[in-house]
Design a protein around this motif. Structure first.
Motif, PDB file in Angstrom:
ATOM      1  N   LEU A  51      -1.770  66.901  80.857  1.00  0.00           N
ATOM      2  CA  LEU A  51      -2.479  66.366  79.576  1.00  0.00           C
ATOM      3  C   LEU A  51      -2.387  67.533  78.522  1.00  0.00           C
ATOM      4  CD1 LEU A  51      -5.844  64.455  80.626  1.00  0.00           C
ATOM      5  CD2 LEU A  51      -3.575  63.749  79.502  1.00  0.00           C
ATOM      6  N   THR A  79      -6.395  67.470  70.170  1.00  0.00           N
ATOM      7  CA  THR A  79      -6.256  66.329  71.050  1.00  0.00           C
ATOM      8  C   THR A  79      -6.445  64.901  70.267  1.00  0.00           C
ATOM      9  OG1 THR A  79      -8.817  66.540  71.470  1.00  0.00           O
ATOM     10  CG2 THR A  79      -7.197  67.411  73.116  1.00  0.00           C
ATOM     11  N   ASP A 144      -9.272  62.365  77.438  1.00  0.00           N
ATOM     12  CA  ASP A 144      -9.038  62.596  78.756  1.00  0.00           C
ATOM     13  C   ASP A 144      -9.452  61.594  79.840  1.00  0.00           C
ATOM     14  OD1 ASP A 144      -7.967  64.932  77.672  1.00  0.00           O
ATOM     15  OD2 ASP A 144      -9.172  66.270  78.865  1.00  0.00           O
ATOM     16  N   HIS A 147      -7.188  58.301  79.215  1.00  0.00           N
ATOM     17  CA  HIS A 147      -5.864  58.477  79.422  1.00  0.00           C
ATOM     18  C   HIS A 147      -5.537  58.269  80.916  1.00  0.00           C
ATOM     19  CE1 HIS A 147      -4.245  59.055  75.664  1.00  0.00           C
ATOM     20  NE2 HIS A 147      -3.612  60.008  75.630  1.00  0.00           N
ATOM     21  N   HIS A 154       1.926  59.863  78.781  1.00  0.00           N
ATOM     22  CA  HIS A 154       1.569  61.077  77.863  1.00  0.00           C
ATOM     23  C   HIS A 154       2.646  62.008  78.054  1.00  0.00           C
ATOM     24  CE1 HIS A 154      -0.978  63.772  75.558  1.00  0.00           C
ATOM     25  NE2 HIS A 154      -0.761  64.826  76.517  1.00  0.00           N
ATOM     26  N   VAL A 164      -0.568  59.285  83.595  1.00  0.00           N
ATOM     27  CA  VAL A 164      -1.645  60.111  83.731  1.00  0.00           C
ATOM     28  C   VAL A 164      -2.176  59.574  85.116  1.00  0.00           C
ATOM     29  CG1 VAL A 164      -3.771  61.116  83.067  1.00  0.00           C
ATOM     30  CG2 VAL A 164      -1.904  60.746  81.364  1.00  0.00           C
TER      31      VAL A 164
END
Length: 311
Positions: A51, A79, A144, A147, A154, A164
């Motif tokens: 990530l 992010t 996070d 995803h 990603h 992910v």
């Protein structure tokens, strides 16, 4: 005997540095549990690079006992909270945001309880968390979790893309397989790592068995998370059969990730019977989510030592 650690949300230092931080935090103090000295091997399932562009260079901050560790909320990458691509994603993001934001506010509203009970009633100074850091944490957490649970594609670095959930699952399964021959194999999963551990143990057929699980400061009590574990998860039979021994859940009630619904024993029954052991601890300060604070708690150390049959 072997312990597999799984880290949680946000960017992290490199894998080797992070594992050493966890080991040292667990071993610190008079009642520390030094895995190496006890003959227990340990590894870390590392997935931050799926990530994030590059490891967090501020390694020393992770071992610092300051009120808020800036590295915990990703000092490397901007992010931004995810855009919802469907009604299900929109409901997930909204529900998680409301509950997490409430706990961030509650943590600041509670004054520290004096360790010396003779000082009860003495007002101690609260240390508020800057809004910039709270906003950054919220963005990181929502992105996070979203995803992973929705298996989004990603691209953390130019030319490198991952689905992910698929990629993180593969990391965890490889890590568990590498130590599958250990007579006793305990998994300690922090934060979003607890969701990853549960997801694999409950929903991935090729995931190896483990002897025991300790979830730490995780959001498994939240409806938004449980809904993403269905249909394999159900309240009456949500305890993974791949856990052959105990599941211990450690939390702080003001941890913004776990605190909205920290008790999970009533959500993960084994064949209709309560099986998870919920253990409440009290981390210091307004920022309760730090793994190094949890690893210094005697209750967690006692549980891990018992599960490894060291005591």
């Amino acid at each position: 005997m072997h312990v597999t650690f799984i880290h949680g949300l946000s960017n992290k230092p490199g894998a080797d540095a992070l594992l050493n931080i966890w080991r040292r935090a667990l071993a610190s103090g008079m009642d520390g549990l030094d895995l190496g000295a006890e003959g227990v091997t340990s590894t870390l399932v590392y997935w931050a690079d799926i990530l994030y562009e590059a490891p967090d260079p501020d390694v020393s901050a992770y071992e610092n006992a300051r009120e808020l560790i800036p590295s915990d909320v990703d000092a490397v990458v901007n992010t931004l909270a995810p855009l919802s691509g469907s009604p299900a994603e929109a409901a997930f993001i909204t529900g998680l945001a409301v509950k997490t934001g409430g706990l961030l506010a509650a943590a600041e509203a509670v004054e520290a309880i004096p360790e010396d009970r003779n000082l009860t009633g003495v007002a101690l100074e609260r240390i508020p968390l800057p809004w910039s850091l709270k906003a950054k944490f919220m963005e990181t957490y929502l992105r996070d979790a979203h995803h992973y649970l929705f298996n989004k594609v990603h691209t953390p670095r130019p030319g490198v893309s991952y689905k992910v959930q698929d990629a993180v699952r593969a990391r965890l399964i490889d890590g568990l397989r590498a130590s599958a021959n250990a007579e006793t194999h305990i998994v300690v999963a922090h934060s979003l790592g607890s969701v990853i551990a549960y997801d694999c143990l409950m929903r991935v057929a090729e995931c190896p068995q483990i002897s025991g699980l300790i979830t730490v400061g995780g959001p498994l009590g939240l409806d938004e998370i449980q809904d993403r574990m269905a249909p394999e998860w159900s309240r009456v039979d949500g305890f993974p059969s791949k856990i052959t021994g105990r599941w211990v859940n450690v939390f702080d009630r003001l941890d913004p990730v776990s605190g909205f619904d920290p008790f999970i024993a009533n959500d993960f029954y084994r064949n209709g019977r309560r099986a998870v052991e919920d253990i409440a601890v009290r981390n210091d300060g307004a920022w309760r989510h730090s793994i190094t604070k949890y690893l210094r708690q005697s209750e967690l150390r006692t549980a891990l030592s018992s599960m490894l049959q060291l005591s």
